[in-house]
Design an enzyme around this catalytic site. Structure first.
Site, mmCIF file in Angstrom:
data_model
loop_
_atom_site.group_PDB
_atom_site.id
_atom_site.type_symbol
_atom_site.label_atom_id
_atom_site.label_comp_id
_atom_site.label_asym_id
_atom_site.label_seq_id
_atom_site.Cartn_x
_atom_site.Cartn_y
_atom_site.Cartn_z
ATOM 1 N N ASN A 161 0.848 -1.175 0.000
ATOM 2 C CA ASN A 161 0.000 0.000 0.000
ATOM 3 C C ASN A 161 0.890 1.234 0.000
ATOM 4 O OD1 ASN A 161 -2.932 -1.033 0.443
ATOM 5 N ND2 ASN A 161 -1.683 -2.207 1.894
ATOM 6 N N GLU A 162 1.154 1.736 -1.188
ATOM 7 C CA GLU A 162 2.078 2.836 -1.379
ATOM 8 C C GLU A 162 1.421 4.179 -1.041
ATOM 9 O OE1 GLU A 162 5.086 2.291 -1.814
ATOM 10 O OE2 GLU A 162 5.545 0.772 -3.321
ATOM 11 N N PRO A 163 2.221 5.253 -0.968
ATOM 12 C CA PRO A 163 1.648 6.582 -0.731
ATOM 13 C C PRO A 163 0.486 6.868 -1.686
ATOM 14 C CG PRO A 163 4.017 6.711 -0.591
ATOM 15 C CD PRO A 163 3.697 5.309 -1.025
#
Length: 639
Positions: A161-163
């Site tokens: 879950n990236e920025p």
């Protein structure tokens, strides 16, 4: 006691437990998981575990395997769901999380294979949405996850879950952040081979777990941990969403916790025992925070920035300033091997013997000149008996086409000189064939490894000669741990230590310099340092000279010591900085673009030059003499 704890952790927005080291912390987490498994066994139901991959949980899995083998912990009632998988990714690939989980856990326990769930990196793009929905339904049908363990990436990602990820996101296909891909580049043999996408559980999925443990080890995770624990909730750092959970705990080693306020600037949250080292750190912090020279700090500065207790106990402020200023000034020396016939009571190195045996250990063939090239040259110029030992061949950091180019040169040379080159042509053709079919991160053939090692060896010799060494003072250890990279779990052998002991006994150094840059993203520096340390510790038990040997740590192209940590600062003139740069230039295979550059796009000579100048500027801003550049060192304290 409880009030003190609340005061000490008031900046922290999630529960945090800090352990002395990652091994102790990992055992603790493993036993927490084992407790859940046993509880569910007693209830005659399944334990549903959410599992993570990467370096962080490896020791947790090792302890679970030990519990299974030695304490009969059964996993027959366990159902697992992994957080993520690269996409696309064949399950048989060395980089797949299927391979990772099998090698580190599943192949060594009695879990039924049908109870294992890992996102499928091979399904068609069109089938991903339905796969992800089914993944969620499977978890829900089992009543949800009993525990979810997490690591954290330097982007602040949990799972993948990236920025920009939403706090209610579910399992889905995502695009990987560029920093995440750079961090994975070494495992794939270069960033170009790292997949751009992944399938990951969502933050909303993670939140539903009855217990969430986020683990982080090492200093390189400290910055993002501070953001996740003390920062505002933001999609820019997805781990901050965990602040909204009542079921989360961060479990850290001391290194990962280093930037939390209670450890980094404890005077801001509690009364302190003011040791000399803490005073030194606090005053330098205050001067930098206020952008004032140390000698201009006032009692009011101390009182209004959390250091009133220090001013009261050890003040007035000016007296404290003088002591810290003098201590910092005494770290500066143009005589890294000690100044002959001088009062050395306040110098970082001993005056005697005036001509020292010096051994510089370099993990890779260029760390010596990148990290301490100016000091290297200074030690030679001041007539010390300097040796350099290159601990590894560094052959993994040479481009494939460079290896071919060097063999092609030899073919042309042998043809011009009328030398029979049939055998060399056979080797060359074998290399070409191998490279045409080489897979990402595949270990090179022996012939290619040899060529790449020789390339780096030649460059190292050129660099050491430029620094003034004769060939008989240049040593190539080729430590087995590096050459035998197939053994990933326990790479260091007794042979590595024995070879290092033999070299130390041969030279009997008064000074040893070793790489103390443990944020090297590939871990080689730490492994090499630990080998040197173990060798010296053994020798100190039996040999007198070893008890008088001082171990100085330098840092490489990644990070520099904090100003308050520095115990020896060697100033470099503009001419000496240029000499250092020329020594680095001898390493042509590392110039322009290195194979594994990390997340810094500058060339190594630029990093080194900028870092040395920044160290000098840091001293200048604190009110000390202004130099062109400085190389910094910290002395290892043997117990």
């Amino acid at each position: 006691m409880k009030l003190n704890l609340l005061e000490e952790t008031r900046f922290e927005k999630v529960p945090v437990s800090v352990f002395e080291n990652s091994k102790t912390a990992s055992v603790h987490v493993a036993h927490r998981i084992a407790e859940i498994i046993r509880k569910k066994q007693a209830e005659k139901t399944f334990a549903v575990l959410g599992l993570a991959t990467g370096v962080t949980p490896i020791a947790v899995y090792a302890e679970l395997v030990r519990l299974h083998r030695e304490e009969r912990l059964s996993f027959k009632n366990v159902i697992t769901f992994n957080l993520d998988e690269y996409y696309p990714m064949q399950s048989s690939s060395a980089q797949s999380y299927v391979t990772f989980m099998n090698e580190n856990l599943f192949n060594h326990i009695d879990i039924p294979k049908g109870n294992i769930h890992i996102p499928n990196g091979t399904i068609a793009m069109s089938g991903i949405p339905s796969f992800c929905l089914e993944y969620e339904k499977k978890i829900e049908s089992l009543g949800g996850l009993d525990i979810q363990i997490l690591g954290i990436g330097r982007t602040g990602h949990i799972g993948f879950n990236e920025p920009g990820s939403a706090p209610n996101s579910g399992t889905r296909l995502v695009t990987l952040d560029d920093l995440t891909r750079r961090d994975a580049a070494h495992d794939f043999g270069g960033k170009a081979f790292v997949p751009t996408k992944a399938i990951t559980m969502g933050i909303g999925t993670i939140f539903k777990a009855r217990e969430i443990i986020l683990m982080a080890w090492s200093r390189k995770k400290a910055t993002v941990i501070k953001k996740a624990v003390e920062g505002d909730i933001s999609g820019e750092v997805p781990a901050t969403y965990l602040q909204l959970s009542n079921n989360v705990e961060f479990i850290l080693d001391e290194a990962a916790a280093a930037e939390l306020t209670r450890f980094d600037t404890p005077w801001l949250v509690k009364d302190c025992i003011w040791t000399d080292d803490l005073i030194h750190k606090a005053v330098i912090w205050l001067a930098n925070h206020l952008q004032k020279p140390i000698l201009k700090l006032t009692d009011d500065d101390y009182n209004t920035h959390g250091m009133a207790q220090l001013a009261t106990e050890k003040g007035p402020a000016y007296n404290i300033n003088i002591r810290v200023f003098n201590k910092l000034q005494h770290t500066i020396t143009g005589w890294p091997g000690g100044k002959p016939n001088a009062d050395d009571s306040q110098r970082p190195e001993r005056a005697e013997p005036s001509k020292k045996n010096v051994l510089i250990f370099s993990p890779h063939p260029d760390d010596d000149v990148i990290s301490m090239g100016g000091t290297f040259i200074r030690l030679v110029d001041q007539k010390h008996n300097v040796h350099v030992a290159y601990q590894t061949s560094g052959n993994t950091a040479v481009w494939d086409d460079d290896a071919l180019r060097f063999v092609e040169f030899n073919l042309d040379f042998s043809e011009k000189m009328k030398i029979d080159n049939k055998s060399l042509k056979d080797v060359y053709q074998k290399m070409r064939t191998f490279l045409e079919h080489k897979k990402p991160n595949q270990t090179d053939s022996p012939e290619i490894q040899t060529v790449k090692s020789l390339i780096r060896k030649g460059e190292a010799i050129a660099g050491a000669r430029y620094c003034g060494l004769n060939d008989d003072h240049i040593h190539f250890q080729s430590l087995p741990f590096y050459e035998n990279r197939e053994n990933k779990k326990n790479p260091v052998s007794e042979k590595d230590i024995e070879l290092t002991i033999q070299l130390l006994q041969e030279i009997k150094p008064h000074q040893v310099f070793a790489a103390g840059d443990f944020e090297d993203p590939h871990g080689t520096h730490l492994v090499c340092f630990n080998i040197v340390l173990e060798a010296l510790q053994r020798l100190r038990r039996t040999e007198t000279w070893a008890k008088d040997c001082w171990l100085w740590m330098y840092r490489g192209a990644w990070h520099e010591f904090e100003t308050h940590e520095i115990e020896m600062a060697v100033p470099l003139s503009p001419k000496e900085l240029e000499q250092k740069k020329q020594a680095i230039f001898k390493h042509q295979s590392q110039k322009d673009k290195a194979v594994f550059p990390g997340d810094d796009s500058r060339e190594f000579w630029q990093r080194a030059e900028d870092r040395n100048r920044e160290t000098a500027k840091a001293y200048d801003k604190l009110g000390l003499a202004e130099y062109e550049a400085m190389e910094a060192f910290v002395r290892w304290k043997f117990e």
